[in-house]
Design an enzyme around this catalytic site. Structure first.
Site, PDB file in Angstrom:
ATOM      1  N   LYS A 183       0.858  -1.186   0.000  1.00  0.00           N
ATOM      2  CA  LYS A 183       0.000   0.000   0.000  1.00  0.00           C
ATOM      3  C   LYS A 183       0.888   1.227   0.000  1.00  0.00           C
ATOM      4  O   LYS A 183       1.826   1.316   0.806  1.00  0.00           O
ATOM      5  CB  LYS A 183      -0.876  -0.003   1.268  1.00  0.00           C
ATOM      6  CG  LYS A 183      -1.774   1.207   1.385  1.00  0.00           C
ATOM      7  CD  LYS A 183      -3.069   1.012   0.628  1.00  0.00           C
ATOM      8  CE  LYS A 183      -3.828   2.282   0.376  1.00  0.00           C
ATOM      9  NZ  LYS A 183      -3.446   2.971  -0.896  1.00  0.00           N
ATOM     10  N   LYS A 233       5.595   3.287   8.225  1.00  0.00           N
ATOM     11  CA  LYS A 233       4.452   4.178   8.470  1.00  0.00           C
ATOM     12  C   LYS A 233       3.155   3.363   8.574  1.00  0.00           C
ATOM     13  O   LYS A 233       2.347   3.552   9.484  1.00  0.00           O
ATOM     14  CB  LYS A 233       4.346   5.163   7.305  1.00  0.00           C
ATOM     15  CG  LYS A 233       3.259   6.200   7.445  1.00  0.00           C
ATOM     16  CD  LYS A 233       2.950   6.913   6.127  1.00  0.00           C
ATOM     17  CE  LYS A 233       4.177   7.504   5.464  1.00  0.00           C
ATOM     18  NZ  LYS A 233       3.833   8.431   4.366  1.00  0.00           N
ATOM     19  N   LYS A 275       5.372   1.794  -3.157  1.00  0.00           N
ATOM     20  CA  LYS A 275       5.313   3.145  -3.735  1.00  0.00           C
ATOM     21  C   LYS A 275       5.592   3.021  -5.227  1.00  0.00           C
ATOM     22  O   LYS A 275       6.280   2.095  -5.649  1.00  0.00           O
ATOM     23  CB  LYS A 275       6.391   4.037  -3.099  1.00  0.00           C
ATOM     24  CG  LYS A 275       6.122   5.516  -3.271  1.00  0.00           C
ATOM     25  CD  LYS A 275       5.240   6.034  -2.149  1.00  0.00           C
ATOM     26  CE  LYS A 275       4.842   7.473  -2.328  1.00  0.00           C
ATOM     27  NZ  LYS A 275       4.188   7.991  -1.114  1.00  0.00           N
ATOM     28  N   GLY A 330      -2.625   8.407  -4.227  1.00  0.00           N
ATOM     29  CA  GLY A 330      -1.974   9.615  -4.729  1.00  0.00           C
ATOM     30  C   GLY A 330      -0.706   9.967  -3.957  1.00  0.00           C
ATOM     31  O   GLY A 330      -0.409   9.400  -2.911  1.00  0.00           O
ATOM     32  N   ASP A 331       0.032  10.899  -4.498  1.00  0.00           N
ATOM     33  CA  ASP A 331       1.200  11.519  -3.858  1.00  0.00           C
ATOM     34  C   ASP A 331       1.479  12.766  -4.701  1.00  0.00           C
ATOM     35  O   ASP A 331       0.562  13.259  -5.385  1.00  0.00           O
ATOM     36  CB  ASP A 331       2.390  10.542  -3.840  1.00  0.00           C
ATOM     37  CG  ASP A 331       3.509  10.987  -2.899  1.00  0.00           C
ATOM     38  OD1 ASP A 331       3.400  10.769  -1.684  1.00  0.00           O
ATOM     39  OD2 ASP A 331       4.499  11.589  -3.371  1.00  0.00           O
TER      40      ASP A 331
HETATM   41  P1  NDP Z   1       0.945  17.857  -4.259  1.00  0.00           P
HETATM   42  O1  NDP Z   1       1.384  17.464  -5.617  1.00  0.00           O
HETATM   43  O2  NDP Z   1      -0.498  18.075  -3.998  1.00  0.00           O
HETATM   44  O3  NDP Z   1       1.728  19.171  -3.794  1.00  0.00           O
HETATM   45  C1  NDP Z   1       3.124  19.190  -3.751  1.00  0.00           C
HETATM   46  C2  NDP Z   1       3.576  20.565  -3.335  1.00  0.00           C
HETATM   47  O4  NDP Z   1       4.961  20.548  -3.048  1.00  0.00           O
HETATM   48  C3  NDP Z   1       3.392  21.616  -4.407  1.00  0.00           C
HETATM   49  O5  NDP Z   1       3.151  22.845  -3.818  1.00  0.00           O
HETATM   50  C4  NDP Z   1       4.731  21.593  -5.124  1.00  0.00           C
HETATM   51  O6  NDP Z   1       5.054  22.806  -5.775  1.00  0.00           O
HETATM   52  C5  NDP Z   1       5.675  21.369  -3.965  1.00  0.00           C
HETATM   53  N1  NDP Z   1       6.850  20.640  -4.431  1.00  0.00           N
HETATM   54  C6  NDP Z   1       6.901  19.367  -4.866  1.00  0.00           C
HETATM   55  N2  NDP Z   1       8.143  19.034  -5.230  1.00  0.00           N
HETATM   56  C7  NDP Z   1       8.885  20.131  -5.017  1.00  0.00           C
HETATM   57  C8  NDP Z   1      10.248  20.408  -5.176  1.00  0.00           C
HETATM   58  N3  NDP Z   1      11.100  19.477  -5.644  1.00  0.00           N
HETATM   59  N4  NDP Z   1      10.678  21.642  -4.821  1.00  0.00           N
HETATM   60  C9  NDP Z   1       9.828  22.583  -4.352  1.00  0.00           C
HETATM   61  N5  NDP Z   1       8.506  22.371  -4.183  1.00  0.00           N
HETATM   62  C10 NDP Z   1       8.059  21.164  -4.503  1.00  0.00           C
HETATM   63  O7  NDP Z   1       1.541  16.735  -3.286  1.00  0.00           O
HETATM   64  P2  NDP Z   1       1.070  16.343  -1.797  1.00  0.00           P
HETATM   65  O8  NDP Z   1       0.632  17.543  -1.062  1.00  0.00           O
HETATM   66  O9  NDP Z   1       0.178  15.188  -1.913  1.00  0.00           O
HETATM   67  O10 NDP Z   1       2.443  15.795  -1.200  1.00  0.00           O
HETATM   68  C11 NDP Z   1       3.367  16.639  -0.496  1.00  0.00           C
HETATM   69  C12 NDP Z   1       4.265  15.784   0.376  1.00  0.00           C
HETATM   70  O11 NDP Z   1       3.473  15.033   1.298  1.00  0.00           O
HETATM   71  C13 NDP Z   1       5.110  14.735  -0.367  1.00  0.00           C
HETATM   72  O12 NDP Z   1       6.335  14.568   0.316  1.00  0.00           O
HETATM   73  C14 NDP Z   1       4.285  13.456  -0.209  1.00  0.00           C
HETATM   74  O13 NDP Z   1       5.076  12.296  -0.324  1.00  0.00           O
HETATM   75  C15 NDP Z   1       3.774  13.642   1.202  1.00  0.00           C
HETATM   76  N6  NDP Z   1       2.590  12.861   1.563  1.00  0.00           N
HETATM   77  C16 NDP Z   1       1.435  12.954   0.840  1.00  0.00           C
HETATM   78  C17 NDP Z   1       0.323  12.238   1.225  1.00  0.00           C
HETATM   79  C18 NDP Z   1      -0.999  12.390   0.557  1.00  0.00           C
HETATM   80  O14 NDP Z   1      -1.969  11.827   1.064  1.00  0.00           O
HETATM   81  N7  NDP Z   1      -1.112  13.125  -0.533  1.00  0.00           N
HETATM   82  C19 NDP Z   1       0.376  11.299   2.358  1.00  0.00           C
HETATM   83  C20 NDP Z   1       1.616  11.343   3.107  1.00  0.00           C
HETATM   84  C21 NDP Z   1       2.684  12.087   2.677  1.00  0.00           C
HETATM   85  P3  NDP Z   1       4.713  22.995  -7.325  1.00  0.00           P
HETATM   86  O15 NDP Z   1       3.222  23.219  -7.374  1.00  0.00           O
HETATM   87  O16 NDP Z   1       5.504  24.161  -7.770  1.00  0.00           O
HETATM   88  O17 NDP Z   1       5.132  21.728  -7.998  1.00  0.00           O
HETATM   89  O1  2IT Z   2       3.123   8.870   1.520  1.00  0.00           O
HETATM   90  C1  2IT Z   2       1.963   8.466   1.734  1.00  0.00           C
HETATM   91  O2  2IT Z   2       1.649   7.946   2.806  1.00  0.00           O
HETATM   92  C2  2IT Z   2       0.976   8.641   0.669  1.00  0.00           C
HETATM   93  N1  2IT Z   2       1.287   9.241  -0.348  1.00  0.00           N
HETATM   94  C3  2IT Z   2      -0.405   8.075   0.836  1.00  0.00           C
HETATM   95  C4  2IT Z   2      -0.414   6.601   0.539  1.00  0.00           C
HETATM   96  C5  2IT Z   2      -1.778   5.965   0.504  1.00  0.00           C
HETATM   97  O3  2IT Z   2      -1.799   4.784   0.144  1.00  0.00           O
HETATM   98  O4  2IT Z   2      -2.783   6.594   0.841  1.00  0.00           O
END
Ligand code: NDP
Ligand code: 2IT
Length: 450
Positions: free
Chosen positions: A94, A118, A130, A169-170
């Site tokens: 997952k 996690k 992943k 998603g991510d």
């Molecule tokens: P999104 O794609 O929705 O947003 C990502 C954000 O981070 C954007 O604002 C983007 O800017 C910025 N960003 C991404 N890469 C870079 C980079 N290399 N340098 C500068 N800014 C960057 O992603 P999420 O919000 O879903 O994910 C954000 C973080 O949270 C990641 O580390 C992800 O692994 C983690 N995460 C996400 C989960 C989820 O449920 N979605 C769960 C647990 C962890 P820009 O718009 O300019 O690209």
């Molecule tokens: O990093 C993370 O935990 C995620 N991007 C969410 C993974 C998930 O299966 O909901």
């Protein structure tokens, strides 16, 4: 064999580096876990004898494939796709899918390794995986994104399944991409099953999944503060990123009476000392999720400062890194400490450099590592899987309660394994790593040599 005869941490890491050349993010993630686990298993022969950590640090499999698609100008484009299935000892693989030009095997191996721990912390039956691609969704039309997603799933579908591996998603993969991916899976297999999470509410998605990661990250901070008789209420907060996790972190900070004063994207940081209130947050959601624009537009709209780089030089009480890995350098961590930061809760995965984490722990500030602090998202994904299997839909209030309970449970596990004897300090990094390791390790012991 005596425990002292087994390889030590340094020898273990030399082996990881030798077997995975050039994969610096993967080395970093393994080291962070291994340094705590080695201490914990120092007198536990069985884990050494069964080579548990060595086995968790070797993915069950890494699938890599070509993804071809045609852009709107009829150019043929070739991308690389991956799914890393790290460990399925406690449940089906997952973990999310990331679409970003920086994606490579090292990044996905670090994320799949982290996900294994996690997911263990959530208490739900989920293994770690992943996947993703170096595809860059930025500037692409909806039709281009759709064609890419369809091509990606045309290969991925044979490796996933509701009881095998359930992506979500991510970065770069949100509601739009999950819709296209699910549509293609259903079309190829003629099966309507919970093969992905983060789905739309009309086709099997769970309430609260969109909000869960950001909310959970702030709940975790609230738990750490409550233990010290404090709360988010009245605190100024630095938030980085402006995507799914950052937006919902700001939403929960506001609900708990805090004040978020920054957001960032790859073009820089907005600094709004008046606070990003509900109205401004609605503007950010529209800007980022629909118009797919840049934060400079926020600065123009609300007349605030737009800075180059990241928010960590600004003085505040709390920090929530919610963008990407290694976005707090060691120097930035030290600057935060110098400016009096009281707590850091990691919404992104591995956002703090290794020596930055050491600086936070040395300074004994409240520091919640990503595998604990951002587990709310995958936890609600686990609840989406349960709802899909039972073909039922839970109410929002039930899911809110479950999310809060799971985050409190993770906090308490970290305290159990990370509390420092004779003080009220908790090493949440150590607590999370050990609590997560025990469950996966004991399941692996039960299976014998596989
Ligand atoms: P999104 O794609 O929705 O947003 C990502 C954000 O981070 C954007 O604002 C983007 O800017 C910025 N960003 C991404 N890469 C870079 C980079 N290399 N340098 C500068 N800014 C960057 O992603 P999420 O919000 O879903 O994910 C954000 C973080 O949270 C990641 O580390 C992800 O692994 C983690 N995460 C996400 C989960 C989820 O449920 N979605 C769960 C647990 C962890 P820009 O718009 O300019 O690209
Ligand atoms: O990093 C993370 O935990 C995620 N991007 C969410 C993974 C998930 O299966 O909901």
């Amino acid at each position: 064999m005596a425990v002292s005869d087994h390889v030590n941490l340094e020898q273990f890491m030399d082996g990881v580096k030798r077997r995975n050349p050039g994969e610096s993010e993967f080395h970093q993630a393994v080291y962070e876990v291994a340094s705590n686990v080695y201490e914990y298993i120092a007198d536990k022969e069985i884990y050494h004898e069964a080579q548990i950590l060595r086995r968790i640090a070797e993915p069950d499999r890494v699938v890599s494939f070509r993804v071809c698609w045609a852009d709107d100008n009829e150019n043929i484009r070739v991308q690389r796709g991956w799914r890393v299935q790290n460990n399925n000892s406690i449940g089906p693989y997952k973990g999310g899918l990331r679409f970003h030009p920086s994606v490579n095997q090292s990044v996905l191996k670090f994320l799949a390794f982290e996900q294994t721990f996690k997911n263990s912390l959530t208490g739900l039956p989920m293994g770690g995986g992943k996947g993703g691609s170096n595809f860059n969704p930025k500037g692409k039309s909806n039709n281009e994104v759709m064609r890419f997603c369809q091509s990606f799933m045309t290969e991925l579908y044979r490796h996933v399944g509701e009881d095998t591996d359930v992506p979500a998603g991510d970065i770069g993969v949100g509601a739009r991409e999950i819709g296209y991916l699910f549509g293609q899976y259903k079309r190829i297999t003629n099966r309507f099953v919970g093969v992905l999470t983060g789905k739309g509410l009309e086709f099997g998605g769970s309430r609260i999944r969109t909000e869960a990661t950001g909310y959970g990250t702030v709940y975790f901070m609230e738990s750490m503060l409550n233990r010290r008789k404090a709360s988010v209420d009245g605190m100024t907060c630095l938030v980085s990123g402006s995507g799914n996790v950052a937006q919902h972190a700001v939403e929960k900070i506001n609900q708990l009476g805090g004040k978020a004063i920054t957001l960032s994207d790859s073009g820089g940081t907005i600094h709004d000392p008046d606070g990003i209130d509900a109205e401004k947050l609605a503007f950010v959601k529209e800007l980022k999720n629909k118009k797919r624009g840049r934060l400079t537009e926020y600065a123009d709209e609300y007349g605030c400062e737009h800075l180059e780089g990241r928010p960590w030089g600004i003085t505040a009480d709390l920090a929530f890194p919610c963008a990407t890995q290694n976005e707090i350098s060691t120097a930035e961590a030290k600057a935060l400490i110098k400016n009096g930061i009281r707590g850091v809760s990691e919404g992104a995965n591995m956002p703090t450099e290794q020596d930055g984490i050491h600086a936070f722990t040395k300074a004994k500030i409240l520091f919640a590592p990503s595998k604990a602090a951002n587990a709310g998202g995958v936890a609600v994904s686990g609840l989406e899987m349960s709802q899909n299997s039972a073909r039922i839909t839970w109410k929002e209030a039930e899911l809110q309660t479950l999310l809060k309970d799971i985050m409190t449970g993770i906090h308490d596990s970290c305290v159990e394994y990370g509390a420092e004897a004779g003080s009220d300090y908790v090493d949440y990094v150590k607590g999370a790593n050990i609590a997560a390791f025990i469950k996966v390790a004991d399941a692996m012991l039960a299976f014998g040599v596989v």
